[in-house]
Motif scaffolding. Sequence first.
Motif, PDB file in Angstrom:
ATOM      1  N   TRP A 131      52.007  41.014  41.696  1.00  0.00           N
ATOM      2  CA  TRP A 131      51.204  42.178  41.314  1.00  0.00           C
ATOM      3  C   TRP A 131      50.911  42.172  39.819  1.00  0.00           C
ATOM      4  CZ3 TRP A 131      48.085  45.786  42.928  1.00  0.00           C
ATOM      5  CH2 TRP A 131      47.867  46.933  42.147  1.00  0.00           C
ATOM      6  N   LEU A 134      48.222  39.642  39.136  1.00  0.00           N
ATOM      7  CA  LEU A 134      46.918  40.177  39.554  1.00  0.00           C
ATOM      8  C   LEU A 134      46.384  41.169  38.534  1.00  0.00           C
ATOM      9  CD1 LEU A 134      44.674  40.439  41.681  1.00  0.00           C
ATOM     10  CD2 LEU A 134      46.073  42.213  42.793  1.00  0.00           C
ATOM     11  N   LYS A 138      43.022  40.640  36.308  1.00  0.00           N
ATOM     12  CA  LYS A 138      42.006  41.688  36.457  1.00  0.00           C
ATOM     13  C   LYS A 138      41.608  42.239  35.088  1.00  0.00           C
ATOM     14  CE  LYS A 138      41.245  46.182  38.656  1.00  0.00           C
ATOM     15  NZ  LYS A 138      41.863  47.235  39.471  1.00  0.00           N
ATOM     16  N   TYR A 190      40.481  35.704  38.755  1.00  0.00           N
ATOM     17  CA  TYR A 190      40.886  36.982  39.327  1.00  0.00           C
ATOM     18  C   TYR A 190      40.770  36.964  40.843  1.00  0.00           C
ATOM     19  CZ  TYR A 190      40.443  41.913  40.685  1.00  0.00           C
ATOM     20  OH  TYR A 190      40.563  43.114  41.318  1.00  0.00           O
ATOM     21  N   SER A 191      39.658  36.380  41.321  1.00  0.00           N
ATOM     22  CA  SER A 191      39.457  36.304  42.762  1.00  0.00           C
ATOM     23  C   SER A 191      40.538  35.463  43.417  1.00  0.00           C
ATOM     24  CB  SER A 191      38.065  35.708  43.058  1.00  0.00           C
ATOM     25  OG  SER A 191      37.895  35.547  44.446  1.00  0.00           O
ATOM     26  N   LEU A 194      43.820  37.381  43.338  1.00  0.00           N
ATOM     27  CA  LEU A 194      43.764  38.498  44.277  1.00  0.00           C
ATOM     28  C   LEU A 194      44.011  38.023  45.696  1.00  0.00           C
ATOM     29  CD1 LEU A 194      43.217  41.467  44.823  1.00  0.00           C
ATOM     30  CD2 LEU A 194      40.766  40.928  44.944  1.00  0.00           C
ATOM     31  N   ASN A 198      47.172  39.194  47.963  1.00  0.00           N
ATOM     32  CA  ASN A 198      47.018  39.798  49.283  1.00  0.00           C
ATOM     33  C   ASN A 198      47.818  39.030  50.340  1.00  0.00           C
ATOM     34  OD1 ASN A 198      45.368  41.850  48.349  1.00  0.00           O
ATOM     35  ND2 ASN A 198      43.480  40.673  48.658  1.00  0.00           N
TER      36      ASN A 198
END
Length: 584
Positions: A131, A134, A138, A190-191, A194, A198
């Motif tokens: 987290w 991420l 971000k 970032y993608s 992410l 997830n």
Amino acid sequence: MSWGTELWDQFDNLEKHTQWGIDILEKYIKFVKERTEIELSYAKQLRNLSKKYQPKKNSKEEEEYRYTACKAFLSTLNEMNDYAGQHEVISENMTSQITVELARYVQELKQERKSHFHDGRKAQQHIETCWKQLESSKRRFERDCKEADRAQQYFEKMDADINVTKADVEKARQQAQMRHQMAEDSKADYSSILQKFNHEQHEYYHTHIPNIFQKIQEMEERRIVRIGESVKTYAELDRQVIPIIGKCLDGIVKAAESIDPKNDSQLAIEAYKSGFEPPGDIEFEDYTQPMKRTVSDNSLSNSRGEGKSELKFGGKSKGKLWPFIKKNKSPKQQKEPLSHRFNEFMTSKPKIHCFRSLKRGGATPEDFSNLPPEQRRKKLQQKVDELNKEIQKEMDQRDAITKMKDVYLKNPQMGDPASLDHKLAEVSQNIEKLRLEAQKFEAWLAEVEGRLPARSEQARRHSGMYDVQNPPAVNNCAQDRESSPDGSYTEDQSQESEVKVLATDFDDEFDDEESLPAIGTCKALYTFEGQNEGTISVAEGETLYVIEEDKGDGWTRIRRSEDEEGYVPTSYVEVYLDKNAKDS
């Protein structure tokens, strides 16, 4: 129903709940441990109680346990001892099967719980790290996008300004392109992060945490099952001893049912029966006749039912005083009615003691002559049986030594036969001593049972104060003793009553009787406290006059002064008789 799906977000509460479960288990262990201590304490108190009331060996209490009621009580004490043992069994089994096992299980449970929650915290730390990554990518993507927008706006501004050189415009355009490229890179990074997060998050909430929580759930359920099994074992351990406790109680009931009052009554008869006959009737004495009062033919002295004999007192006796009556120099007292004297005889404690029972220090005579006939017979029989057992034991030992000597004679290498001669002679000597002892007690037993003549001469010596027309009416001291309420043994009550009457009626004659002449002197070897009637106290080293020597009964009659005389044990004095008195 699974903690992994239902309680996926209750990690901290589950940690508290499982710790509470372990605390409950430890509380139960403490409860069982205290129960075992109570059982041990209860068993110890029961054993002490049983031991406290057990009869002491070689004491009077052992004789009391011949009675069925006392036997039932003794059986109750023994059963209570076994009953206490079952409570000790409960304590031992609970300690080994519950306390020790659960204590070991608690340690294992704590280790397992620690391991599971360690895995859970590790998974939490991993997802938190993802987290953070991420969030960092971000923020970087957001920052790069803003930087690219500002660079684009700056390029457009420079491109619109006619005063700016072409080089500056080109530089602003390159700067804007670079910022756009950085924003694209941040976007891609970032993608990627992410997507990774997830995936990790999905694994965390749908795989790792459910698995960990499922293991914690299984651990907790095993703990609950274990508590249930322990509670069941707790009850079963109590149930296991119930049959044995029931047998203990059945033994007490059986002992109670074995109580036989008739048997106890018979034992009381055997224990206290004296063998004497009750006194006969007292004849009416006619006081209207102007004659000297005499003792009736059927007085207490003739209680045996033998022919009517009359005790006559011929004037002032010159023989020895009746040994049980102290010489009274006080003024004559008025005679009491016969009914008063008879009531005194029936209610007062006998004071007339046979001199045979007056041994130094109050020790029991060897022939048990201080006991009533029936009790004396039992004691003598018991002594004979004991001596016979000892003789048999010594004979068995002699036979064993003889056999060993024969073996040594046949096989000298095994030992020297001569080495056993001393032991064999010692055993034979012991057998001879025991046989002589047994013969002595058998003779006394035969005398009591009537197989040997009674010692009547001694009785005559004790009754020399009056002429007996019918000698069987007065029995000797050794045979006609009777137990008195204070534990001492006296003459037959009928004879004693007669003596009391005689002592009351004829004190006048004794008051005026002349003193016997001294036949020698004696020196007291020991101090003697004359506390019985007819005896006199002497101090060690004191010199006194001898007025009657020992007649074989162990007593010597002495005089201190004209008013003080009585009997002392012969063994307490050293007698010096005059030669003339000895010849006469």
